[in-house]
Design an enzyme around this catalytic site. Structure first.
Site, PDB file in Angstrom:
ATOM      1  N   ARG A  41      12.137 112.861 -32.535  1.00 30.83           N
ATOM      2  CA  ARG A  41      13.105 113.933 -32.811  1.00 30.83           C
ATOM      3  C   ARG A  41      13.084 114.363 -34.278  1.00 30.83           C
ATOM      4  O   ARG A  41      13.375 115.526 -34.591  1.00 30.83           O
ATOM      5  CB  ARG A  41      14.515 113.480 -32.414  1.00 30.83           C
ATOM      6  N   ILE A  64      19.905 122.102 -32.696  1.00 31.43           N
ATOM      7  CA  ILE A  64      19.201 121.206 -31.782  1.00 31.43           C
ATOM      8  C   ILE A  64      20.259 120.399 -31.047  1.00 31.43           C
ATOM      9  O   ILE A  64      21.217 119.909 -31.650  1.00 31.43           O
ATOM     10  CB  ILE A  64      18.221 120.294 -32.546  1.00 31.43           C
ATOM     11  N   SER A  65      20.126 120.281 -29.737  1.00 35.07           N
ATOM     12  CA  SER A  65      21.148 119.623 -28.917  1.00 35.07           C
ATOM     13  C   SER A  65      21.204 118.122 -29.191  1.00 35.07           C
ATOM     14  O   SER A  65      20.203 117.513 -29.577  1.00 35.07           O
ATOM     15  CB  SER A  65      20.868 119.853 -27.432  1.00 35.07           C
ATOM     16  N   PRO A  66      22.364 117.502 -28.953  1.00 36.48           N
ATOM     17  CA  PRO A  66      22.456 116.041 -29.080  1.00 36.48           C
ATOM     18  C   PRO A  66      21.506 115.359 -28.097  1.00 36.48           C
ATOM     19  O   PRO A  66      21.310 115.845 -26.970  1.00 36.48           O
ATOM     20  CB  PRO A  66      23.918 115.743 -28.724  1.00 36.48           C
ATOM     21  N   PRO A  67      20.893 114.242 -28.476  1.00 40.72           N
ATOM     22  CA  PRO A  67      19.952 113.552 -27.585  1.00 40.72           C
ATOM     23  C   PRO A  67      20.543 113.196 -26.225  1.00 40.72           C
ATOM     24  O   PRO A  67      19.849 113.305 -25.212  1.00 40.72           O
ATOM     25  CB  PRO A  67      19.563 112.306 -28.373  1.00 40.72           C
TER      26      PRO A  67
END
Length: 426
Positions: free
Chosen positions: A65, A91-94
């Site tokens: 990431r 960027i989206s949370p994992p």
């Protein structure tokens, strides 16, 4: 406003990470210098939160990431949180990436359409699990950068292009699965048409700060929907969406602050997103109505919280006032200074970059229901704020009720004869 020590706390609302140096590497060959942080993220924030698909978990362990975030954000790459990537996008949370991927029930032979490439991180995760990924990004600068990153990491089965994802990609339709990582006000008909019969589509639908993540399955040419949970993604833009919605200020009032609104999500509260170890419960002694929100954590350092965004325009608002009830039972701070029980408000600018934070609390020990108040100064460049409540790494139990917010208008500056207005008085 809180001091610099708590400035990094924003990034620890849903996880924590250490600073490291960037080391490029292929998706199948993750950098050793980041592997321990990546494994910790997967164990603590993805597996512990309920993701169980072995293939998805393996992809989350191997996709680097840190390669998909900007240099100034790499220290936070393995926090379970969204990060700004420029052009007003994130960027989206994992966990969200892993959960959405798992719910699609991906097969090795699937051909996937992704609307909203962003950084390319979701594309890289998908590339490990399916035959082909067709991904579209409307922001040209982001599209170029993510395509270059995906090439460098040898994600050869990802096919990116710049364009309006609202129209899908008819040239390669139909698709086995579709994933949308921005929020339309309604599912675009083009995407419905381009989804195979029996296929699945996952998409957040709603307004600026109140959205619901839905899983759709196409049956008989129509979509059958399942509401998964409240969420907040960047709005979809393009020819088929109201572009003005991106800049439209939402109300400054928190939704369902008394937790009385019936929920579609079991014990999780309607209107609040990213709930962790939190549940709505009925209590005879609740300060307002019948319900309150209770958060419990027994593992030091693990987070229990809920979040909600509100529209706060610093050009028009000088202060955000918050009033609420709180009760604690055996609350103890976690292993780090950031691991406290509190209400935290973070302000963001038009580009979704953080401007500063303010807090009410922290609390420790046990106390009965107590009314709390916060008078929080709003940065002039703020355009919205995120309210986080809970045990942010602390242990014990905490309950909240009747949370209210109010924006206090900025007063105009009194001008001398011949002066031009410099703006609102702060």
């Amino acid at each position: 406003m809180i001091d610099n020590l708590y400035r990094r706390f924003l990034w620890l609302v849903v996880g924590s990470a250490l600073w490291g140096m960037l080391t490029p590497g292929a998706v199948g060959q993750p950098s050793d210098s980041w592997q321990s942080e990546r494994n910790k993220m997967v164990d603590d924030e993805i597996v512990a939160a309920g993701v169980s698909n072995v293939r998805v978990i393996d992809a989350m362990r191997t996709v680097p990431r840190h390669e998909f975030v900007t240099p100034d954000q790499r220290r936070y790459a393995y926090c379970d949180m969204c990060l700004p990537i420029g052009s007003g996008q994130t960027i989206s949370p994992p966990f969200m990436v892993a959960m959405m991927t798992e719910r699609l029930d991906l097969q090795p032979t699937d051909r996937i359409l992704e609307v909203g490439t962003g950084s390319g991180y979701q594309s890289a995760v998908l590339s490990r699990l399916v035959q082909d990924v067709y991904t579209i990004e409307i922001v040209e600068a982001l599209g170029r950068r993510s395509a270059a990153t995906l090439r460098r990491l040898r994600c050869d089965n990802v096919h990116p292009r710049t364009g309006d994802g609202y129209a899908g990609w008819p040239q390669y339709a139909p698709f086995d699965k579709i994933i949308v990582t921005c929020s339309p006000t309604a599912v675009p008909q083009a995407l419905v048409d381009q989804l195979k019969e029996g296929g699945r589509m996952i998409v957040p639908v709603g307004e600026r700060f109140q959205q619901t993540l839905y899983l759709f399955e196409k049956r008989g040419g129509k979509l059958v929907k399942e509401a998964i949970e409240p969420t907040m993604f960047v709005p979809m833009t393009g020819a088929g969406e109201d572009d003005g919605r991106r800049n439209r200020a939402a109300g400054d009032q928190l939704v369902n602050g008394d937790f009385e609104e019936p929920s579609r999500f079991a014990e999780r509260p309607e209107g609040w997103y990213y709930a962790r170890q939190a549940k709505v419960e009925a209590l005879d002694e609740a300060p307002a109505g019948k319900n309150c929100l209770t958060i419990t954590n027994r593992e030091p350092g693990r987070h229990g919280q809920v979040l909600q965004a509100v529209g706060v325009d610093g050009r028009q608002t000088c202060r955000l006032d918050i009033d609420f009830w709180v009760r604690t039972a055996s609350v103890k701070a976690g292993p780090s200074i950031e691991n406290q029980a509190m209400l935290l408000v973070t302000f963001f600018d038009e580009e979704r970059s953080p401007l500063g934070q303010a807090m009410v609390g922290p609390w420790s020990g046990s106390m009965p229901w107590t009314r709390q108040q916060g008078r929080l100064n709003v940065p002039r460049s703020a355009r919205f704020a995120v309210v986080a409540i809970g045990l942010l790494g602390a242990t014990g139990e905490i309950s909240f009720d009747d949370i209210r917010s109010k924006a206090v208008p900025a007063k105009p500056v009194a001008l001398l004869p011949g002066q031009s207005s410099p703006g609102s008085r702060r």
